[in-house]
Design a protein around this motif. Sequence first.
Motif, mmCIF file in Angstrom:
data_model
loop_
_atom_site.group_PDB
_atom_site.id
_atom_site.type_symbol
_atom_site.label_atom_id
_atom_site.label_comp_id
_atom_site.label_asym_id
_atom_site.label_seq_id
_atom_site.Cartn_x
_atom_site.Cartn_y
_atom_site.Cartn_z
ATOM 1 N N GLY A 291 -5.423 21.330 16.415
ATOM 2 C CA GLY A 291 -5.686 20.644 15.151
ATOM 3 C C GLY A 291 -5.626 19.129 15.276
ATOM 4 N N ILE A 292 -5.659 18.649 16.521
ATOM 5 C CA ILE A 292 -5.508 17.212 16.841
ATOM 6 C C ILE A 292 -4.326 16.617 16.079
ATOM 7 C CG2 ILE A 292 -6.761 15.082 17.365
ATOM 8 C CD1 ILE A 292 -9.359 16.483 16.781
ATOM 9 N N VAL A 293 -3.197 17.276 16.196
ATOM 10 C CA VAL A 293 -2.001 16.746 15.535
ATOM 11 C C VAL A 293 -1.516 15.478 16.247
ATOM 12 C CG1 VAL A 293 0.433 17.246 15.028
ATOM 13 C CG2 VAL A 293 -1.331 18.906 14.437
ATOM 14 N N ILE A 294 -1.622 15.479 17.585
ATOM 15 C CA ILE A 294 -1.233 14.255 18.311
ATOM 16 C C ILE A 294 -2.431 13.734 19.101
ATOM 17 C CG2 ILE A 294 0.380 13.180 19.942
ATOM 18 C CD1 ILE A 294 2.290 15.498 19.512
ATOM 19 N N ILE B 214 -0.980 7.582 20.137
ATOM 20 C CA ILE B 214 -1.445 6.525 19.241
ATOM 21 C C ILE B 214 -1.476 6.976 17.779
ATOM 22 C CG2 ILE B 214 -2.711 5.001 20.813
ATOM 23 C CD1 ILE B 214 -5.223 6.573 20.259
ATOM 24 N N LYS B 215 -1.559 8.282 17.559
ATOM 25 C CA LYS B 215 -1.688 8.734 16.177
ATOM 26 C C LYS B 215 -1.148 10.149 16.002
ATOM 27 C CE LYS B 215 -5.274 9.158 12.725
ATOM 28 N NZ LYS B 215 -6.639 9.659 12.750
ATOM 29 N N VAL B 216 -0.474 10.378 14.901
ATOM 30 C CA VAL B 216 -0.020 11.726 14.561
ATOM 31 C C VAL B 216 -0.596 12.070 13.196
ATOM 32 C CG1 VAL B 216 1.987 13.110 13.901
ATOM 33 C CG2 VAL B 216 2.100 11.663 15.927
ATOM 34 N N LEU C 271 1.932 17.956 24.150
ATOM 35 C CA LEU C 271 0.603 17.703 24.715
ATOM 36 C C LEU C 271 -0.179 16.962 23.638
ATOM 37 C CD1 LEU C 271 -0.209 21.269 26.106
ATOM 38 C CD2 LEU C 271 0.353 19.248 27.485
ATOM 39 N N ALA C 272 -1.246 16.287 24.028
ATOM 40 C CA ALA C 272 -2.056 15.581 23.030
ATOM 41 C C ALA C 272 -3.518 15.611 23.434
ATOM 42 C CB ALA C 272 -1.575 14.138 22.908
ATOM 43 N N LYS C 273 -4.364 15.224 22.483
ATOM 44 C CA LYS C 273 -5.791 15.107 22.754
ATOM 45 C C LYS C 273 -6.105 13.645 23.018
ATOM 46 C CE LYS C 273 -10.169 15.091 20.310
ATOM 47 N NZ LYS C 273 -10.261 13.618 20.275
ATOM 48 N N SER C 274 -6.810 13.383 24.116
ATOM 49 C CA SER C 274 -7.190 11.996 24.386
ATOM 50 C C SER C 274 -8.437 11.663 23.570
ATOM 51 C CB SER C 274 -7.480 11.798 25.870
ATOM 52 O OG SER C 274 -8.759 12.322 26.184
ATOM 53 N N LYS C 275 -8.756 10.378 23.502
ATOM 54 C CA LYS C 275 -9.956 9.952 22.765
ATOM 55 C C LYS C 275 -11.205 10.619 23.326
ATOM 56 C CE LYS C 275 -8.523 5.290 21.539
ATOM 57 N NZ LYS C 275 -8.534 3.939 22.119
ATOM 58 N N GLU C 276 -11.163 10.870 24.648
ATOM 59 C CA GLU C 276 -12.324 11.498 25.314
ATOM 60 C C GLU C 276 -12.314 13.009 25.153
ATOM 61 O OE1 GLU C 276 -10.281 9.251 26.892
ATOM 62 O OE2 GLU C 276 -11.641 7.593 26.477
ATOM 63 N N GLY C 277 -11.280 13.540 24.530
ATOM 64 C CA GLY C 277 -11.242 14.974 24.264
ATOM 65 C C GLY C 277 -10.512 15.811 25.303
ATOM 66 N N GLU C 278 -9.826 15.154 26.249
ATOM 67 C CA GLU C 278 -9.085 15.925 27.252
ATOM 68 C C GLU C 278 -7.649 16.175 26.795
ATOM 69 O OE1 GLU C 278 -9.732 12.505 29.022
ATOM 70 O OE2 GLU C 278 -11.103 13.132 30.618
ATOM 71 N N ARG D 257 8.781 10.010 23.094
ATOM 72 C CA ARG D 257 7.914 9.064 22.372
ATOM 73 C C ARG D 257 7.069 9.804 21.337
ATOM 74 N NH1 ARG D 257 5.593 4.557 26.323
ATOM 75 N NH2 ARG D 257 5.359 3.461 24.336
ATOM 76 N N ALA D 258 6.651 11.025 21.670
ATOM 77 C CA ALA D 258 5.909 11.822 20.695
ATOM 78 C C ALA D 258 6.812 12.097 19.483
ATOM 79 C CB ALA D 258 5.444 13.130 21.321
ATOM 80 N N ALA D 259 8.078 12.401 19.748
ATOM 81 C CA ALA D 259 9.028 12.661 18.658
ATOM 82 C C ALA D 259 9.173 11.429 17.762
ATOM 83 C CB ALA D 259 10.384 13.065 19.226
#
Length: 278
Positions: free
Chosen positions: A113-116, A144-146, A166-173, A181-183
């Motif tokens: 859901g692109i939460v991070i 960069i964004k939550v 885990l997170a989604k990069s701008k490029e979608g990876e 830091r995510a917390a």
Amino acid sequence: MLEMLVVIKIGGALIAKNFENVIQDIRNIYSNYSEKYSLVLIHGGGPQINETLKKMNKEPKYFQTPSGFTTRYTDQEAIEAAIMSLGGINNKRLVEALQKCNINAFGFSGIDGIVIEAERKDKILVLINGKRIMKRGEYSGKVIKVSTPIIDFLLQNKYLPIIGSLAKSKEGEIVNVDGDRAASFIAQALKADILISLTDVKGIYRDFNDKNTIIKTINTVQLEGLLDNLEGGMKKKAFAALEALKLGVKKVIIYSGLTETPIFDALENNLGTVITNE
Ligand SMILES: Nc1ncnc2c1ncn2[C@@H]1O[C@H](COP(=O)(O)OP(=O)(O)OP(=O)(O)O)[C@@H](O)[C@H]1O
Ligand SMILES: [Mg+2]
């Protein structure tokens, strides 16, 4: 009326040892303090990523950065192991343990859901024999964004959110992001009242070799002054705590999840290292 939103980071180091006290403590808070506290969990998985790599017959790779942090080199194999650990085993074992206590945990990772969202580092500057070397093919990222709607929805519907870092990069990876830091970013995005980082030590020690030097309370200016003396995971954790406080979270507590009632004691008795702006 809910009084406080509490973001809890569960360290991979703690998961590797024993998270049963944390689970029982959450059960207690759910049964007796559900009007007072609302919880969101985020977890790391350093040791489990290493274990998974070893099962793949690969060695974990760590380097020192020029600014003195220890950093993992997340190559193609390490990101595979991170997906398995953060999106898989750690996340689902926590969900399982909580559901056994009749708490409806909902586990997912930051890419769902692109939460991070994160900026992929792609290459990292590391020190090898004192020389600055650029390592490419890196799959870690800087948050960069939550996005909060999914977390809000889960909370409103009485699910306990558990987020793997885990997170989604701008490029979608998919990229691996630092759990602490995510917390901090999640706590800020949710306007949480407090961030509790549960690990396998009782807080920050001024001198890690001297257990009498545990810090009870410290403000951000003092902690900034101490950063250079800290090492390893605690240095990163302290840095992330400072980030959270800068982002507007009012209080960060670092404490051991191996104690009997870690969350309750952090919330009600201020145990652990308490970090505030003042
Ligand atoms: N001055 C210090 N005070 C406290 N702990 C320290 C200090 N210096 C180093 N450490 C180490 O930091 C560790 C905690 O950080 P670590 O990153 O390993 O755990 P975590 O964040 O809970 O797990 P993960 O990163 O996998 O989510 C402790 O287990 C301890 O060995
Ligand atoms: Mg850590």
